[in-house]
Scaffold this active site. Structure first.
Site, PDB file in Angstrom:
ATOM      1  N   ASP A   1      63.861 -15.840  23.285  1.00 22.24           N
ATOM      2  CA  ASP A   1      63.301 -14.997  24.332  1.00 22.24           C
ATOM      3  C   ASP A   1      63.714 -15.409  25.823  1.00 22.24           C
ATOM      4  OD1 ASP A   1      61.630 -16.742  24.879  1.00 22.24           O
ATOM      5  OD2 ASP A   1      59.620 -15.334  24.467  1.00 22.24           O
TER       6      ASP A   1
ATOM      7  N   CYS B   1      61.059 -20.075  22.062  1.00 24.77           N
ATOM      8  CA  CYS B   1      60.118 -19.159  22.918  1.00 24.77           C
ATOM      9  C   CYS B   1      59.405 -20.283  23.811  1.00 24.77           C
ATOM     10  CB  CYS B   1      59.765 -18.117  22.261  1.00 24.77           C
ATOM     11  SG  CYS B   1      58.233 -18.389  21.312  1.00 24.77           S
ATOM     12  N   GLY B   2      58.391 -19.508  24.452  1.00 28.01           N
ATOM     13  CA  GLY B   2      57.516 -20.458  25.267  1.00 28.01           C
ATOM     14  C   GLY B   2      56.653 -21.473  24.480  1.00 28.01           C
ATOM     15  N   SER B   3      55.894 -21.019  23.483  1.00 26.84           N
ATOM     16  CA  SER B   3      54.743 -21.775  22.564  1.00 26.84           C
ATOM     17  C   SER B   3      55.697 -21.909  21.200  1.00 26.84           C
ATOM     18  CB  SER B   3      53.531 -20.958  22.560  1.00 26.84           C
ATOM     19  OG  SER B   3      53.953 -19.773  21.760  1.00 26.84           O
TER      20      SER B   3
ATOM     21  N   GLY C   1      55.345 -17.204  18.754  1.00 25.77           N
ATOM     22  CA  GLY C   1      55.709 -15.646  18.568  1.00 25.77           C
ATOM     23  C   GLY C   1      57.035 -15.419  17.286  1.00 25.77           C
TER      24      GLY C   1
ATOM     25  N   HIS D   1      59.563 -32.024   3.422  1.00 25.79           N
ATOM     26  CA  HIS D   1      58.463 -31.579   2.458  1.00 25.79           C
ATOM     27  C   HIS D   1      58.418 -30.221   2.382  1.00 25.79           C
ATOM     28  CE1 HIS D   1      55.748 -35.630   3.406  1.00 25.79           C
ATOM     29  NE2 HIS D   1      57.198 -35.955   3.099  1.00 25.79           N
TER      30      HIS D   1
ATOM     31  N   ARG E   1      58.008 -33.563  -6.016  1.00 23.66           N
ATOM     32  CA  ARG E   1      56.808 -32.858  -5.941  1.00 23.66           C
ATOM     33  C   ARG E   1      56.670 -31.769  -4.750  1.00 23.66           C
ATOM     34  NH1 ARG E   1      55.785 -37.532  -2.799  1.00 23.66           N
ATOM     35  NH2 ARG E   1      54.584 -37.254  -1.001  1.00 23.66           N
TER      36      ARG E   1
ATOM     37  N   ARG F   1      55.851 -27.214  -4.634  1.00 28.24           N
ATOM     38  CA  ARG F   1      54.602 -26.605  -3.769  1.00 28.24           C
ATOM     39  C   ARG F   1      55.465 -25.338  -2.880  1.00 28.24           C
ATOM     40  NH1 ARG F   1      53.115 -32.513  -2.039  1.00 28.24           N
ATOM     41  NH2 ARG F   1      51.862 -32.953  -3.596  1.00 28.24           N
TER      42      ARG F   1
END
Length: 148
Positions: free
Chosen positions: A12, A69-71, A74, A102, A136, A140
């Site tokens: 963004d 993006c900023g954080s 989003g 993992h 393993r 998962r």
């Protein structure tokens, strides 16, 4: 060396500067990069760029994705709506390595407002060159997709 050769990238407005730098960085490392935008620092909606990146990875048009993006929240939330995407928010190199080793993450999400560009490059490079350990962890990872 990782089997990642083709990378889909998008951001963004908050990630535009980092995206531009990361495209050049990845090209210099020999990756084929498809840039899904944005193409300016003007305000935009992150899903418009996260969905095409996730779709390219999901449809095997790209081996991995990079979203900024900023954080990073989003774009990660948006990308993870795609059934075969495992998007990981990474703010340290070690986290990007573990996301691959993992979780078999296939999209790295970078928080541009919280890390510097040099660290972003290291995170993305580590992500692209780290292999999934399987074993393993494979059991998962195989339980992640919703069969509801």
């Amino acid at each position: 060396m990782s089997s990642v050769k083709k990378i889909a990238i998008g951001s963004d407005h908050a990630g535009f500067e980092y995206k531009t730098a990361l495209v050049s960085f990845l090209n210099e490392l020999g990756y084929e990069v498809t840039d899904f935008g944005t193409n300016s620092p003007d305000s935009v909606d992150y899903p418009n760029f996260a969905h095409p990146v996730a779709s390219a990875v999901e449809n095997k048009e790209a081996d991995a994705g990079v979203l900024i993006c900023g954080s990073a929240n989003g774009v990660a939330i948006t990308a993870n709506k795609h059934q075969n995407i495992r998007a990981a928010i990474c703010w340290l190199e070690e986290i990007s390595a573990l996301a691959r080793q993992h979780n078999d993450a296939n999209v790295v999400c970078v928080p541009a407002r919280f890390i510097d560009l040099d660290l972003a490059k290291k995170i993305v490079s580590t992500f692209m060159t780290t292999e999934f350990e399987g074993g393993r962890h494979a059991n998962r990872v195989n339980k992640i997709a919703c069969s509801c």
